[in-house]
Scaffold this motif. Structure first.
Motif, PDB file in Angstrom:
ATOM      1  N   PRO A 160       0.819  -1.222   0.000  1.00 40.99           N
ATOM      2  CA  PRO A 160       0.000   0.000   0.000  1.00 40.99           C
ATOM      3  C   PRO A 160       0.848   1.265   0.000  1.00 40.99           C
ATOM      4  CG  PRO A 160      -0.812  -1.578   1.620  1.00 40.99           C
ATOM      5  CD  PRO A 160       0.510  -2.107   1.144  1.00 40.99           C
ATOM      6  N   ILE A 161       0.271   2.347  -0.493  1.00 42.92           N
ATOM      7  CA  ILE A 161       1.027   3.592  -0.655  1.00 42.92           C
ATOM      8  C   ILE A 161       1.507   4.141   0.682  1.00 42.92           C
ATOM      9  CG2 ILE A 161      -0.985   5.159  -0.593  1.00 42.92           C
ATOM     10  CD1 ILE A 161       0.486   6.676  -2.944  1.00 42.92           C
ATOM     11  N   GLU A 162       0.701   3.998   1.741  1.00 39.66           N
ATOM     12  CA  GLU A 162       1.119   4.540   3.024  1.00 39.66           C
ATOM     13  C   GLU A 162       2.303   3.759   3.606  1.00 39.66           C
ATOM     14  OE1 GLU A 162      -2.651   2.067   3.944  1.00 39.66           O
ATOM     15  OE2 GLU A 162      -1.804   3.241   2.286  1.00 39.66           O
ATOM     16  N   VAL A 163       2.386   2.463   3.286  1.00 46.49           N
ATOM     17  CA  VAL A 163       3.517   1.656   3.747  1.00 46.49           C
ATOM     18  C   VAL A 163       4.780   2.062   2.995  1.00 46.49           C
ATOM     19  CG1 VAL A 163       4.460  -0.679   3.938  1.00 46.49           C
ATOM     20  CG2 VAL A 163       2.033  -0.271   4.373  1.00 46.49           C
ATOM     21  N   ARG A 164       4.660   2.279   1.687  1.00 46.80           N
ATOM     22  CA  ARG A 164       5.817   2.729   0.908  1.00 46.80           C
ATOM     23  C   ARG A 164       6.303   4.098   1.394  1.00 46.80           C
ATOM     24  NH1 ARG A 164       3.500   3.094  -4.526  1.00 46.80           N
ATOM     25  NH2 ARG A 164       1.490   2.471  -3.663  1.00 46.80           N
ATOM     26  N   ALA A 165       5.356   4.993   1.653  1.00 43.98           N
ATOM     27  CA  ALA A 165       5.720   6.314   2.168  1.00 43.98           C
ATOM     28  C   ALA A 165       6.383   6.202   3.544  1.00 43.98           C
ATOM     29  CB  ALA A 165       4.478   7.200   2.240  1.00 43.98           C
ATOM     30  N   LYS A 166       5.857   5.316   4.380  1.00 48.58           N
ATOM     31  CA  LYS A 166       6.434   5.131   5.715  1.00 48.58           C
ATOM     32  C   LYS A 166       7.860   4.611   5.624  1.00 48.58           C
ATOM     33  CE  LYS A 166       5.579   2.889  10.172  1.00 48.58           C
ATOM     34  NZ  LYS A 166       4.695   1.959  10.946  1.00 48.58           N
ATOM     35  N   ILE A 180       4.593   5.796  -6.504  1.00 49.90           N
ATOM     36  CA  ILE A 180       3.595   5.861  -7.572  1.00 49.90           C
ATOM     37  C   ILE A 180       2.217   5.710  -6.956  1.00 49.90           C
ATOM     38  CG2 ILE A 180       2.709   4.787  -9.666  1.00 49.90           C
ATOM     39  CD1 ILE A 180       5.521   3.905 -10.348  1.00 49.90           C
ATOM     40  N   SER A 181       1.309   6.615  -7.350  1.00 44.22           N
ATOM     41  CA  SER A 181      -0.082   6.548  -6.906  1.00 44.22           C
ATOM     42  C   SER A 181      -0.977   6.310  -8.115  1.00 44.22           C
ATOM     43  CB  SER A 181      -0.492   7.861  -6.223  1.00 44.22           C
ATOM     44  OG  SER A 181      -1.886   7.861  -5.937  1.00 44.22           O
ATOM     45  N   TYR A 182      -1.881   5.338  -7.985  1.00 45.65           N
ATOM     46  CA  TYR A 182      -2.758   4.998  -9.103  1.00 45.65           C
ATOM     47  C   TYR A 182      -4.182   5.507  -8.933  1.00 45.65           C
ATOM     48  CZ  TYR A 182       0.880   1.900 -10.905  1.00 45.65           C
ATOM     49  OH  TYR A 182       2.054   1.401 -11.430  1.00 45.65           O
ATOM     50  N   SER A 183      -4.456   6.209  -7.860  1.00 44.86           N
ATOM     51  CA  SER A 183      -5.819   6.708  -7.659  1.00 44.86           C
ATOM     52  C   SER A 183      -5.788   8.012  -6.859  1.00 44.86           C
ATOM     53  CB  SER A 183      -6.672   5.685  -6.910  1.00 44.86           C
ATOM     54  OG  SER A 183      -6.257   5.589  -5.555  1.00 44.86           O
ATOM     55  N   PRO A 184      -6.802   8.881  -7.051  1.00 43.67           N
ATOM     56  CA  PRO A 184      -6.881  10.103  -6.242  1.00 43.67           C
ATOM     57  C   PRO A 184      -6.953   9.799  -4.753  1.00 43.67           C
ATOM     58  CG  PRO A 184      -8.372  10.238  -8.117  1.00 43.67           C
ATOM     59  CD  PRO A 184      -7.858   8.823  -8.074  1.00 43.67           C
ATOM     60  N   GLU A 185      -7.590   8.687  -4.393  1.00 44.63           N
ATOM     61  CA  GLU A 185      -7.713   8.320  -2.984  1.00 44.63           C
ATOM     62  C   GLU A 185      -6.335   8.035  -2.381  1.00 44.63           C
ATOM     63  OE1 GLU A 185     -11.333   8.072  -5.069  1.00 44.63           O
ATOM     64  OE2 GLU A 185      -9.508   6.898  -5.473  1.00 44.63           O
ATOM     65  N   ASP A 186      -5.515   7.300  -3.124  1.00 45.02           N
ATOM     66  CA  ASP A 186      -4.168   7.012  -2.636  1.00 45.02           C
ATOM     67  C   ASP A 186      -3.312   8.270  -2.570  1.00 45.02           C
ATOM     68  OD1 ASP A 186      -4.436   4.366  -2.059  1.00 45.02           O
ATOM     69  OD2 ASP A 186      -3.256   3.613  -3.739  1.00 45.02           O
ATOM     70  N   THR A 187      -3.480   9.156  -3.552  1.00 45.48           N
ATOM     71  CA  THR A 187      -2.729  10.412  -3.555  1.00 45.48           C
ATOM     72  C   THR A 187      -3.036  11.217  -2.294  1.00 45.48           C
ATOM     73  OG1 THR A 187      -2.746  10.474  -5.977  1.00 45.48           O
ATOM     74  CG2 THR A 187      -2.303  12.551  -4.835  1.00 45.48           C
ATOM     75  N   LYS A 188      -4.308  11.315  -1.955  1.00 53.33           N
ATOM     76  CA  LYS A 188      -4.708  12.050  -0.751  1.00 53.33           C
ATOM     77  C   LYS A 188      -4.217  11.347   0.512  1.00 53.33           C
ATOM     78  CE  LYS A 188      -8.957  13.753  -2.948  1.00 53.33           C
ATOM     79  NZ  LYS A 188     -10.450  13.655  -2.945  1.00 53.33           N
ATOM     80  N   LYS A 189      -4.276  10.026   0.505  1.00 50.25           N
ATOM     81  CA  LYS A 189      -3.835   9.245   1.669  1.00 50.25           C
ATOM     82  C   LYS A 189      -2.351   9.481   1.946  1.00 50.25           C
ATOM     83  CE  LYS A 189      -5.670   5.214   1.787  1.00 50.25           C
ATOM     84  NZ  LYS A 189      -5.959   3.787   1.506  1.00 50.25           N
ATOM     85  N   TYR A 191      -0.494  12.093   0.937  1.00 49.59           N
ATOM     86  CA  TYR A 191      -0.275  13.490   1.326  1.00 49.59           C
ATOM     87  C   TYR A 191      -0.689  13.719   2.776  1.00 49.59           C
ATOM     88  CZ  TYR A 191      -0.395  18.584   1.214  1.00 49.59           C
ATOM     89  OH  TYR A 191      -0.180  19.920   1.481  1.00 49.59           O
ATOM     90  N   SER A 192      -1.761  13.055   3.191  1.00 46.00           N
ATOM     91  CA  SER A 192      -2.212  13.179   4.573  1.00 46.00           C
ATOM     92  C   SER A 192      -1.189  12.585   5.536  1.00 46.00           C
ATOM     93  CB  SER A 192      -3.557  12.466   4.748  1.00 46.00           C
ATOM     94  OG  SER A 192      -3.986  12.510   6.087  1.00 46.00           O
ATOM     95  N   TYR A 193      -0.539  11.497   5.110  1.00 44.07           N
ATOM     96  CA  TYR A 193       0.474  10.856   5.962  1.00 44.07           C
ATOM     97  C   TYR A 193       1.707  11.733   6.100  1.00 44.07           C
ATOM     98  CZ  TYR A 193       4.398   7.925   7.260  1.00 44.07           C
ATOM     99  OH  TYR A 193       5.540   7.451   7.857  1.00 44.07           O
ATOM    100  N   ASN A 194       2.215  12.266   4.981  1.00 45.44           N
ATOM    101  CA  ASN A 194       3.427  13.081   5.021  1.00 45.44           C
ATOM    102  C   ASN A 194       3.427  14.039   3.837  1.00 45.44           C
ATOM    103  OD1 ASN A 194       6.306  13.859   4.456  1.00 45.44           O
ATOM    104  ND2 ASN A 194       6.652  12.654   6.305  1.00 45.44           N
ATOM    105  N   LYS A 195       3.407  15.317   4.131  1.00 46.99           N
ATOM    106  CA  LYS A 195       3.281  16.325   3.082  1.00 46.99           C
ATOM    107  C   LYS A 195       4.576  16.567   2.311  1.00 46.99           C
ATOM    108  CE  LYS A 195      -0.697  18.673   5.081  1.00 46.99           C
ATOM    109  NZ  LYS A 195      -1.111  17.470   5.823  1.00 46.99           N
ATOM    110  N   ASP A 196       5.667  15.894   2.698  1.00 52.84           N
ATOM    111  CA  ASP A 196       6.929  16.030   1.971  1.00 52.84           C
ATOM    112  C   ASP A 196       7.146  14.941   0.932  1.00 52.84           C
ATOM    113  OD1 ASP A 196       7.888  18.364   3.156  1.00 52.84           O
ATOM    114  OD2 ASP A 196       8.710  17.277   4.864  1.00 52.84           O
ATOM    115  N   ILE A 197       6.333  13.880   0.967  1.00 50.23           N
ATOM    116  CA  ILE A 197       6.523  12.783   0.030  1.00 50.23           C
ATOM    117  C   ILE A 197       6.010  13.180  -1.356  1.00 50.23           C
ATOM    118  CG2 ILE A 197       5.957  10.389  -0.520  1.00 50.23           C
ATOM    119  CD1 ILE A 197       7.689  10.597   1.911  1.00 50.23           C
ATOM    120  N   LEU A 198       6.850  12.997  -2.375  1.00 51.42           N
ATOM    121  CA  LEU A 198       6.433  13.261  -3.743  1.00 51.42           C
ATOM    122  C   LEU A 198       5.837  12.005  -4.364  1.00 51.42           C
ATOM    123  CD1 LEU A 198       8.215  15.814  -3.257  1.00 51.42           C
ATOM    124  CD2 LEU A 198       8.737  15.705  -5.712  1.00 51.42           C
ATOM    125  N   MET A 199       4.925  12.217  -5.321  1.00 49.51           N
ATOM    126  CA  MET A 199       4.222  11.106  -5.953  1.00 49.51           C
ATOM    127  C   MET A 199       4.236  11.238  -7.465  1.00 49.51           C
ATOM    128  SD  MET A 199       0.878  11.047  -3.456  1.00 49.51           S
ATOM    129  CE  MET A 199       1.030  12.788  -2.998  1.00 49.51           C
TER     130      MET A 199
END
Length: 312
Positions: A160-166, A180-189, A191-199
């Motif tokens: 999951p995207i939040e695990v990769r970001a973590k 890599i984010s494949y959905s708007p939901e994952d993109t928001k998730k 960004y909510s976890y860490n606003k410095d992570i690029l996607m």
């Protein structure tokens, strides 16, 4: 010293650290910190086109998703490196494109059925199917290795995207990796976890741009993946650029495949890469990362505000 004694003595010296080969000089992309990464990824008219090596740039002698392969690519061209994560049986994350081991290693079956310790006993195969001495790396190992060298682009697979970001945050690799984010939901998730992570997010249709405009996630956190083929609506490049983001275009399913199948020659391959840049791409995600880098080499000598990020 007689030749028959040289090889074992040399091996002993290498193992003990008395002898070691000279380090290979690598082309690097150094952003320093998250602010530097965002600046590097920000579109400017003087941007320097470059390559993202798909699966790290595998070729004969160098397997997919392998740190030795990453180094071989960077020894010859500056590049980002796209990689693929999968979970192990004991909850670790290793790099491999397929969910199974058979195609790219001497293992058999599903990755998730093996512990990390078991996977580390295996060896990777190159693009010709030849067994190498190289191990399957973990995502942690890759993130640590990338510091000061390059930017890793971490695909999803079963992680999951939040695990990769973590993982990026845990390894202090915010300046050296994007997800890599494949959905708007994952993109928001993310960004909510860490606003410095690029996607890297999907931008293949004009409506995807509008969706992101309304997402609440700044364009400064985004690089747009347009397509694996030239989009029918080429205004996508201009619209993404207007918003300050770079555009990635894939070559693995078109000119790379045409070249490896013998349908086009080296000069046509080079012209194909240059054509993708001419139509608006800033980054080419290529299976043939080294050939792609060579094609763009002359473009990277231009005076640019991005030059400070490239070195060898």
């Amino acid at each position: 010293m007689q030749t028959k004694y040289f090889i074992p003595v040399l091996a002993v010296l290498m193992l003990t650290g008395i002898y070691s080969k000279a380090p290979v000089k690598l082309h690097s992309i150094k952003t320093g910190n998250t602010a530097g990464l965002k600046d590097f990824m920000r579109y400017t008219p003087d941007r320097l086109p470059f390559i993202c090596a798909h699966r790290g740039g595998p070729r004969k002698g160098f397997p997919e998703n392998c740190i030795e392969t990453f180094e071989n690519t960077l020894a010859q061209t500056p590049a980002m490196l796209e990689i693929d994560p999968h979970y192990t049986k004991d909850g670790n994350i290793v790099l491999m494109h397929d969910a199974t081991l058979d195609r790219t290693s001497n293992g058999h079956g599903k990755i998730v059925d093996y512990t990390l310790a078991e996977l580390k006993k295996l060896r990777l195969k190159d693009t010709e199917g030849n067994l190498t001495s190289f191990q399957i790396p973990t995502l942690d190992e890759a993130l640590q290795w990338a510091k000061g060298k390059t930017i890793l682009v971490i695909d999803a697979k079963d992680v999951p995207i939040e695990v990769r970001a973590k993982k990026i945050v845990e390894n202090g690799a915010q300046a050296n990796a994007i997800v890599i984010s494949y959905s708007p939901e994952d993109t928001k998730k993310c960004y909510s976890y860490n606003k410095d992570i690029l996607m890297e997010i999907m931008m293949g249709k004009p409506e995807f741009i509008t969706t992101h405009d309304n997402s609440g996630v700044p364009w400064a956190n985004v690089i747009g993946f347009v397509s694996h083929d030239m989009p029918a609506d080429k205004s996508i490049f201009e619209e993404v650029h207007k918003r300050g983001a770079l555009c990635i275009l894939g070559s693995s399913r078109n000119i790379d495949r045409q070249f490896t199948s013998g349908k086009i020659n080296a000069e046509e391959l080079k012209n194909g890469y240059l054509s993708l840049i001419g139509h608006g791409a800033d980054v080419i995600e290529a299976d043939l990362g080294i050939e792609g880098g060579a094609a763009l080499k002359d473009l990277q000598t231009a005076k640019s505000s991005k030059s400070k990020y490239f070195s060898k």
